[in-house]
Scaffold this active site. Structure first.
Site, PDB file in Angstrom:
ATOM      1  CD  GLU A 204      42.840  -0.299 -27.805  1.00 58.31           C
ATOM      2  OE1 GLU A 204      43.046   0.463 -28.777  1.00 58.31           O
ATOM      3  OE2 GLU A 204      43.556  -0.328 -26.795  1.00 58.31           O
ATOM      4  CE  LYS A 335      47.561   3.992 -22.558  1.00 59.91           C
ATOM      5  NZ  LYS A 335      48.328   2.753 -22.859  1.00 59.91           N
TER       6      LYS A 335
END
Length: 429
Positions: A204, A335
């Site tokens: 990430e 999400k």
């Protein structure tokens, strides 16, 4: 009426070099939109199922079956529907699949169509996506929860905690918050170099040094904040994603930093961190099915820190409702690919807010250049977004979209800042 005329799909690559699904939707008025689906590294057992091909191609991770599901079944089922009736479209997708976890057609196939339809409808209405989804009052810019040090499943190191984040809660605007976060990120690189530690990157975009443990990582980040000329706590707070399911074993417990621990012992560990560091949020502190442990942890420290449920809730209204009833966590990680449609995502957000829970919009470790979650964060007024370090274009794309939204809102824009965490004061602030 913005009637769906054509649906196309293809296999593309995500930020980890793995295949994912991209969907294009065209309306009869000439409007066209595209959506790409993200994928997680540490996934909850109860998430919507991604349809993967298996076999040798791409190590079994190909998505040609999901693409074909869009072309052969999903597309024909939604062609002719009104794109601005998102709930109708999404219900048609859910009914067509017919399984509780979207395993027949694939959550990745279904989500791609759901998001592309929403984007096309917004374009047809000549509205930015955040305004189309959120309505006329959408104006809150979220605090960027920047994952600047990666561990767990996001890095090839012995660090058990998956994400160490900085949250620029003291910034006056999103543009300044982004600058502060970027400056801390670069300062951390310098701190790591001085310590002779690796500045390689995790999934990430955060650095992935092999440090001694949680407190060592937090100390390094605190030094970086000060090196950037900012104050830990007052200007920039800290946050964690433990992703504890990754170090939990049935019958054994939590194998964490070389010691096997119970849920109560993990709670004591987190409580100790709260007194030593300006932590405002801890995500997934315990395993996804340890409901009793979660309830006890929330009762113990839930008035001192935001406790975010990711794997335990998987953006699923049914699991979230159980969590609210049992006093589990006080915030929901959102999400879109965990549940599989935009409508179900918004239903989960509504339930969370009605239950007094905060929401944090989140990316996945396998991301694309799609910026939809930036618009979603503003649309629902979450006040928090987690989309990685201020590095790697698939992460920065979301931050840059938020800059554009803040600019478009002009004087109406409001940065959430420390109001995103009103119940939790940094104990070392």
């Amino acid at each position: 009426m913005p009637i769906i005329e054509q649906v196309r799909a293809r296999e593309i690559l995500d930020s980890r070099g793995n295949p994912t699904v991209e969907v294009e939707v065209a309306l009869i008025d000439g409007t066209f939109a595209r959506a790409a689906v993200p994928s997680g590294a540490s996934t909850g057992e109860h998430e919507a199922v991604e349809l993967r091909d298996g076999g040798d191609r791409y190590g079994g991770k190909g998505v040609q079956k999901a693409v074909q599901a869009v072309l052969d079944e999903i597309g024909p089922a939604v062609i002719g529907l009104n794109a601005d009736d998102q709930r109708l479209v999404d219900q048609a997708l859910v009914d067509l699949d017919g399984t509780p976890d979207k395993s027949r057609l694939g959550g990745n196939a279904i989500l791609g169509v759901s998001l592309a339809v929403a984007k096309a409808a917004a374009d047809s209405a000549e509205l930015p996506l955040f305004r189309y989804v959120g309505g006329p009052n959408a104006h809150i810019l979220p605090v960027p929860m920047m994952n600047i040090l990666n561990g767990g499943a996001h890095a090839d190191t012995a660090v058990d905690i998956q994400e160490f984040m900085v949250a620029p809660i003291g910034a006056p605007s999103f543009v300044e918050a982004l600058r502060w976060g970027a400056e801390v990120y670069h300062a951390l690189k310098s701190v790591l170099k001085k310590e002779g530690l690796s500045t390689g990157l995790g999934d990430e975009g955060g650095f992935a040094p092999d440090v001694a443990g949680t407190t060592a990582a937090l100390d390094l980040i605190s030094r970086a904040i000060e090196s950037a000329g900012l104050r830990p706590g007052a200007d920039v707070a800290l946050a964690l994603d433990a992703a504890a399911t990754e170090f939990f074993t049935d019958g054994t417990g939590y194998v964490f930093e070389g010691t096997t621990r119970t849920a109560d012992q993990m709670t004591e560990f987190y409580a100790g961190l709260l007194g030593a560091y300006p932590l405002v949020s801890i995500e997934d502190p315990l395993s996804e099915d340890d409901w009793d442990g979660w309830a006890a942890l929330t009762a113990s420290i839930g008035d001192r820190v935001q406790i975010v449920g990711d794997d335990i809730f998987v953006t699923n209204p049914e699991r979230l409702e159980e969590g609210i009833e049992r006093g589990v966590a006080n915030a929901l990680l959102v999400k879109v690919n965990q549940i599989g449609t935009l409508t179900e995502t918004l239903d989960a957000v509504t339930l969370a807010h009605h239950g007094g829970y905060r929401t944090m919009i989140s990316h996945r470790s396998g991301e694309t250049e799609d910026t939809m979650i930036a618009d979603l964060a503003v649309a629902i007024g979450s006040g928090q977004i987690k989309t990685g370090a201020p590095a790697r274009s698939e992460r920065v794309a979301k931050y840059n979209q938020l800059l554009r939204i803040e600019e478009a809102l002009g004087d109406a824009a409001r940065y959430a800042g420390d109001l995103a965490f009103p119940r939790f004061a940094c104990e070392t602030k």
